[in-house]
Design an enzyme around this catalytic site. Structure first.
Site, PDB file in Angstrom:
ATOM      1  N   ASN A  91     -18.208 -13.526  -2.919  1.00 50.99           N
ATOM      2  CA  ASN A  91     -18.570 -14.817  -2.340  1.00 50.99           C
ATOM      3  C   ASN A  91     -17.807 -15.145  -1.057  1.00 50.99           C
ATOM      4  O   ASN A  91     -18.338 -15.844  -0.197  1.00 50.99           O
ATOM      5  CB  ASN A  91     -18.316 -15.924  -3.378  1.00 50.99           C
ATOM      6  CG  ASN A  91     -18.282 -17.295  -2.769  1.00 50.99           C
ATOM      7  OD1 ASN A  91     -19.305 -17.859  -2.399  1.00 50.99           O
ATOM      8  ND2 ASN A  91     -17.087 -17.868  -2.639  1.00 50.99           N
ATOM      9  N   TYR A 156     -22.062 -12.750  11.698  1.00 47.15           N
ATOM     10  CA  TYR A 156     -22.326 -13.310  10.371  1.00 47.15           C
ATOM     11  C   TYR A 156     -23.722 -12.939   9.894  1.00 47.15           C
ATOM     12  O   TYR A 156     -23.917 -12.590   8.728  1.00 47.15           O
ATOM     13  CB  TYR A 156     -22.155 -14.827  10.421  1.00 47.15           C
ATOM     14  CG  TYR A 156     -22.233 -15.513   9.078  1.00 47.15           C
ATOM     15  CD1 TYR A 156     -21.264 -15.290   8.106  1.00 47.15           C
ATOM     16  CD2 TYR A 156     -23.263 -16.411   8.786  1.00 47.15           C
ATOM     17  CE1 TYR A 156     -21.322 -15.920   6.873  1.00 47.15           C
ATOM     18  CE2 TYR A 156     -23.328 -17.053   7.560  1.00 47.15           C
ATOM     19  CZ  TYR A 156     -22.355 -16.813   6.606  1.00 47.15           C
ATOM     20  OH  TYR A 156     -22.411 -17.435   5.388  1.00 47.15           O
ATOM     21  N   ALA A 187     -28.987 -21.533   1.766  1.00 48.96           N
ATOM     22  CA  ALA A 187     -29.449 -22.071   3.048  1.00 48.96           C
ATOM     23  C   ALA A 187     -28.560 -23.242   3.450  1.00 48.96           C
ATOM     24  O   ALA A 187     -27.492 -23.061   4.011  1.00 48.96           O
ATOM     25  CB  ALA A 187     -30.923 -22.462   2.958  1.00 48.96           C
TER      26      ALA A 187
END
Length: 261
Positions: A91, A156, A187
């Site tokens: 994560n 990214y 999102a």
């Protein structure tokens, strides 16, 4: 629904803040033993104390995951403590705005270390233990930027494209070991980092209102808890025939028609 995660030792990188913190707390509430991995020990300990005060279990490891040796350390310390690793949640990461025009070789490579190289290294070092665990799973947290583009964030976006590709690649490679691998695509999710970003804009309230208006389901931001609940399900045997999937928890943001509403 009992997710049957009790006593499962589950690594969660970036587990002390935002989405990672929510994942850790959901897993602890399900009876799992989340291992909080973060660079700031004070943050790790704060979340650990909150979990323990609620009567659940957790463990924390301070690690700077941009350093390859620290990724190996995480696995070693977890095995020293518990003797096993049952699942992994990748994560940790940050949208650091390394763009095409405003970026550099050094910045691009550094961003990959922040956002995807440790995904590979944690999985690589944890794999021998995961192979021994019945019902092991890997969940990679990813971002819409790999699919939609955003502008000004080449590194990214590239890292998230890699996260998605690795999800499917690992799902194939690990079929013989019955290790499932899925990705949760984020999102517009409200986190402390998102709040900090929005405050840097000249018109934060107006910009936030505009963003929220484009989220089809209920015109609101996704919560970190909603991401965490999906992650817990994907880690559990309740999703026992789900692998290689890119699951969007985004209120329809990426795929539904912008003309809605």
């Amino acid at each position: 629904m009992d997710l049957k995660l009790k006593d499962k030792v589950i690594l969660v990188s970036g587990g002390a803040k935002g989405i990672g913190e929510a994942i850790v707390k959901v897993l602890a509430a399900e009876g799992a033993i989340p291992v909080i991995i973060g660079r700031n020990e004070a943050d790790n300990l704060k979340v650990l104390a909150e979990i323990e005060s609620a009567g659940a279990q957790a463990f924390q490891i301070r690690a700077e995951l941009t350093r390859p040796e620290e990724c190996e350390k995480v696995i070693r310390l977890t095995l020293e403590k518990f003797g096993r690793i049952d699942s992994l949640v990748n994560n940790a990461g940050v949208n650091d705005s390394v763009g095409l025009e405003n970026g550099s070789y050094e910045g691009f490579v550094a961003s990959l270390h922040k956002n995807v190289i440790h995904y590979y290294l944690l999985a690589h070092h944890a794999l021998p233990s995961l192979k021994k665990s019945k019902g092991a799973a890997i969940v990679n947290i990813s971002s819409k930027t790999a699919e939609t583009g955003q502008g000004g964030t080449s590194a990214y976006a590239a890292a998230n494209g890699a996260r998605n590709a690795l999800t499917r690649e690992w799902a194939v490679e690990l079929l013989p070991h019955s290790i499932r691998v899925n990705s949760v695509i984020v999102a517009e999710c409200w986190t402390p980092l998102y709040e900090s970003w929005i405050k840097t804009l000249s018109n934060p309230e107006e910009k936030l209102k505009d963003i929220v208006s484009k989220i089809p389901l209920e015109n609101r931001m996704t919560t970190a808890k909603e991401i965490a609940d999906t992650v817990a399900f994907l880690l559990s045997e309740r999703s026992s025939h789900t692998t290689g999937q890119l699951i969007h928890v985004d209120g329809g943001y990426v795929h539904l028609d912008r003309a809605i509403g």
